[in-house]
Design a protein around this motif. Sequence first.
Motif, PDB file in Angstrom:
ATOM      1  N   PRO A   7       0.843  -1.192   0.000  1.00 43.44           N
ATOM      2  CA  PRO A   7       0.000   0.000   0.000  1.00 43.44           C
ATOM      3  C   PRO A   7       0.885   1.252   0.000  1.00 43.44           C
ATOM      4  CG  PRO A   7      -0.623  -1.531   1.758  1.00 43.44           C
ATOM      5  CD  PRO A   7       0.660  -2.021   1.184  1.00 43.44           C
ATOM      6  N   PRO A  10       1.345   6.206   4.365  1.00 42.16           N
ATOM      7  CA  PRO A  10       0.195   6.871   4.963  1.00 42.16           C
ATOM      8  C   PRO A  10       0.185   8.380   4.714  1.00 42.16           C
ATOM      9  CG  PRO A  10       1.782   6.225   6.651  1.00 42.16           C
ATOM     10  CD  PRO A  10       2.280   5.660   5.365  1.00 42.16           C
ATOM     11  N   ARG A  11      -0.952   8.864   4.266  1.00 44.70           N
ATOM     12  CA  ARG A  11      -1.143  10.291   4.012  1.00 44.70           C
ATOM     13  C   ARG A  11      -1.136  11.045   5.338  1.00 44.70           C
ATOM     14  NH1 ARG A  11      -3.741  13.914   0.468  1.00 44.70           N
ATOM     15  NH2 ARG A  11      -3.835  12.311  -1.149  1.00 44.70           N
ATOM     16  N   ARG A  12      -0.511  12.209   5.336  1.00 40.96           N
ATOM     17  CA  ARG A  12      -0.475  13.042   6.537  1.00 40.96           C
ATOM     18  C   ARG A  12      -1.738  13.898   6.588  1.00 40.96           C
ATOM     19  NH1 ARG A  12       4.992  13.834   8.477  1.00 40.96           N
ATOM     20  NH2 ARG A  12       4.525  15.983   9.043  1.00 40.96           N
ATOM     21  N   GLN A  24      -7.423  17.358   8.055  1.00 41.75           N
ATOM     22  CA  GLN A  24      -8.342  16.454   7.356  1.00 41.75           C
ATOM     23  C   GLN A  24      -8.821  15.371   8.320  1.00 41.75           C
ATOM     24  OE1 GLN A  24      -7.795  15.307   3.246  1.00 41.75           O
ATOM     25  NE2 GLN A  24      -6.180  16.816   2.985  1.00 41.75           N
ATOM     26  N   THR A  25     -10.092  15.131   8.284  1.00 43.68           N
ATOM     27  CA  THR A  25     -10.720  14.245   9.269  1.00 43.68           C
ATOM     28  C   THR A  25     -11.195  12.957   8.603  1.00 43.68           C
ATOM     29  OG1 THR A  25     -12.875  15.248   8.897  1.00 43.68           O
ATOM     30  CG2 THR A  25     -11.493  16.212  10.638  1.00 43.68           C
ATOM     31  N   PRO A  26     -11.468  11.913   9.428  1.00 41.74           N
ATOM     32  CA  PRO A  26     -11.252  11.846  10.869  1.00 41.74           C
ATOM     33  C   PRO A  26      -9.764  11.739  11.201  1.00 41.74           C
ATOM     34  CG  PRO A  26     -11.970   9.723  10.043  1.00 41.74           C
ATOM     35  CD  PRO A  26     -12.048  10.672   8.883  1.00 41.74           C
ATOM     36  N   MET A 357      -6.221   2.202  14.753  1.00 37.34           N
ATOM     37  CA  MET A 357      -6.871   2.434  13.456  1.00 37.34           C
ATOM     38  C   MET A 357      -6.236   3.579  12.685  1.00 37.34           C
ATOM     39  SD  MET A 357     -10.847   2.120  14.615  1.00 37.34           S
ATOM     40  CE  MET A 357     -11.518   0.598  15.303  1.00 37.34           C
ATOM     41  N   HIS A 358      -5.291   4.294  13.305  1.00 39.55           N
ATOM     42  CA  HIS A 358      -4.770   5.519  12.700  1.00 39.55           C
ATOM     43  C   HIS A 358      -3.273   5.416  12.441  1.00 39.55           C
ATOM     44  CE1 HIS A 358      -8.453   7.991  13.250  1.00 39.55           C
ATOM     45  NE2 HIS A 358      -8.693   7.077  14.170  1.00 39.55           N
ATOM     46  N   ASP A 359      -2.815   6.124  11.424  1.00 40.27           N
ATOM     47  CA  ASP A 359      -1.383   6.144  11.118  1.00 40.27           C
ATOM     48  C   ASP A 359      -0.650   7.261  11.850  1.00 40.27           C
ATOM     49  OD1 ASP A 359      -1.187   4.003   9.164  1.00 40.27           O
ATOM     50  OD2 ASP A 359      -2.451   5.259   7.897  1.00 40.27           O
ATOM     51  N   TRP A 360      -1.377   8.288  12.284  1.00 42.37           N
ATOM     52  CA  TRP A 360      -0.732   9.461  12.844  1.00 42.37           C
ATOM     53  C   TRP A 360      -1.479   9.959  14.077  1.00 42.37           C
ATOM     54  CZ3 TRP A 360       3.811  10.709  10.697  1.00 42.37           C
ATOM     55  CH2 TRP A 360       4.042  10.357   9.357  1.00 42.37           C
ATOM     56  N   LEU A 372       3.363  15.934  14.115  1.00 40.80           N
ATOM     57  CA  LEU A 372       2.708  14.673  13.747  1.00 40.80           C
ATOM     58  C   LEU A 372       3.583  13.544  14.251  1.00 40.80           C
ATOM     59  CD1 LEU A 372       0.746  16.258  11.899  1.00 40.80           C
ATOM     60  CD2 LEU A 372       0.966  14.349  10.294  1.00 40.80           C
ATOM     61  N   TRP A 373       3.003  12.640  15.027  1.00 41.20           N
ATOM     62  CA  TRP A 373       3.740  11.487  15.548  1.00 41.20           C
ATOM     63  C   TRP A 373       3.211  10.221  14.892  1.00 41.20           C
ATOM     64  CZ3 TRP A 373       3.215  12.961  21.456  1.00 41.20           C
ATOM     65  CH2 TRP A 373       4.116  13.992  21.743  1.00 41.20           C
ATOM     66  N   PRO A 374       4.088   9.401  14.339  1.00 38.66           N
ATOM     67  CA  PRO A 374       3.612   8.167  13.700  1.00 38.66           C
ATOM     68  C   PRO A 374       3.121   7.148  14.721  1.00 38.66           C
ATOM     69  CG  PRO A 374       6.003   8.257  13.651  1.00 38.66           C
ATOM     70  CD  PRO A 374       5.548   9.584  14.205  1.00 38.66           C
TER      71      PRO A 374
END
Lengths: 379, 379
Positions: A7, A10-12, A24-26, A357-360, A372-374
């Motif tokens: 894939p 991950p988009r920031r 940008q949400t969620p 569920m989240h990348d950031w 932004l923390w991964p």
Amino acid sequence: MQSGSPPTGPRRPAEPGMALAEVQTPALLVDRAALDANIAALASYLQSRAPGIRLRPHAKTHKSPDIARLQLAAGAIGVCCQTVAEVEAMVAAGIPDVLLSNQIAEASKAARLAALAGAARIIVCVDDTAQVALLAAAARDAGVVLHVLVEIDVGGHRCGVASAEAARSLALEVARHKELAFDGLQAYHGRAQHFRTYEERRDAIASAASIAQQAAALIRESGLLCGTITGAGTGSFEHEAASHFYTELQCGSYVFMDADYARNRRGPNNALPEFAHALSLLTTVISAPVPERVVCDAGLKAMSLDSGPPSLARHPGLAHAGTSDEHSTLLVESGAAPMVGDKLQLLPGHCDPTVAMHDWLVVHDGQIVTALWPVARGR
Amino acid sequence: MQSGSPPTGPRRPAEPGMALAEVQTPALLVDRAALDANIAALASYLQSRAPGIRLRPHAKTHKSPDIARLQLAAGAIGVCCQTVAEVEAMVAAGIPDVLLSNQIAEASKAARLAALAGAARIIVCVDDTAQVALLAAAARDAGVVLHVLVEIDVGGHRCGVASAEAARSLALEVARHKELAFDGLQAYHGRAQHFRTYEERRDAIASAASIAQQAAALIRESGLLCGTITGAGTGSFEHEAASHFYTELQCGSYVFMDADYARNRRGPNNALPEFAHALSLLTTVISAPVPERVVCDAGLKAMSLDSGPPSLARHPGLAHAGTSDEHSTLLVESGAAPMVGDKLQLLPGHCDPTVAMHDWLVVHDGQIVTALWPVARGR
């Protein structure tokens, strides 16, 4: 067609300097001031109430090396993880001492764990000789030593050997392997974390400590040191800290405080810190079709509902009515209805699976994004 | 400390040629034969029962361009998506016609959507003039045309304008913008998908069609074409297909069939395909501390419990007792207890949010892995 290409990265959802209204949400927000206050509050409580007890916060809550570093800077001796992937992320980030507070039953995972033992002190739990054999083989192949805790069931009825005698027997089995170092007991009572009254939690941890003490006594009689007794979580740590028996605490959720933990009722000892909600889910109102109902883009793929719906404490006129894959429906009970494009902050019922569920993590100071923390969310 | 470096790429849990017993868990398995049969069964049903109706499967179920290509090869005209990130993944993979069956309320997302309209036909839903303005501005800036459906609430009470008159008014507003093409109505009844009896579903879709027909009639009276009437899901599609009014169906879950949909009771018309469970969660028994209980590594971070616990239909002697972040506890009710290291296959209660927790679909033919398909799980 069977491409197998990975894939895309991950988009920031935001960049430092942005206003929260532009994110940008969620997206998951971390209130930096609340996070720092929570970390400081637990450190301060333990210093005054249980000096000498070690704090090893559970990183399954945040999956964030950045937050682990803040916890170590405040005195934590290392972290707990619940998966090998989390251990890999923490060791890669320089965390020097990591407990996998879980069992491994795959040779591939034992090899992944052993591969890290040159860069950090790695501790892992067992409750079966099959796990001991896997770990010993992997450590031998990698030329390292893995530290091992025997997990004993102290009332949670999940993993853990069922008796003090079984704990002694397994500790002796660990000690037979020169690639393994027996460190002590994992004595975590998961269920007790969510008992709602102070008295239920106090009694459950008293019982847990008693069970673990019997096992430790038997093990020591057999000539083994049993230096580490580890357990506790955000719901019960005041009791383990006061036990004069536990040597380490594994509290994790205190950094974020989810809506569910906040429902635990406090006891007469009111010196416990009041942890703040540091994690929220930023969501956009995407539809406002009738005055009494709005729909936002916080769905089942952005927050876990296993411990109930999110709290709307920051939007007191709204009530949660339902959640589907990418939507939550909110009822407007009082006040002005939000408009399409407005942003809301929901407090997750359960932080840990929500974070996964989240990348950031989008860190903010007031209304401004500061970092932004991964999230180390792979497997 | 505020590094902001991206998480490392997703680890592959398996490689083609491996036996399922070697796959690192928890991992999502796709039974290729069952998947192919499900795709063929729906195509065949529609060909015989509703020739001419278009199938636009919902890709939020699988988030997999590989599966979308199989659906198009079997006659689907394109796919639905629920997020802009899904649209991006599908267009990047060459899917030529994509409906975002949802509203957008952020300028940044409208711009992302417009950026795709040169490479594919992009359709999006609206139920508010604020969304129309955002989309028109983004399409104008990008020099493209976005296709637009007005969503009408046909009984789900989530998004969608509340009346036929409101639908006409919004359709006319769309038509005022030369960068937007008004295509028709989104008339999806989400709740009806999970009504348990045939009669409840039949009556709900009859009502939905009636509401949408009134709106379409008003819109056509105003001089606009209203060529697309789209809706339906795996629970109700037989009724939309028989309506002689809907032009497109959005069934998604049929490709995998989750445990919840399998609870819907069939009606007298027994020509409906029997979709097979093509998705399962492979998990390893990590602990077997007492004869009556085992613990596996399938937790809240690997499967969604929003529609109930996973089905243990493939392991009839076991019963689900509880799930935490990285564990499920199973009771041994009959038969031989699994041993530490054994692998189990759980059937998720709800496939869509379960898929969104994973980076890869591990495709298998019997006991052998044949492919890894990436999941487009970013935002």
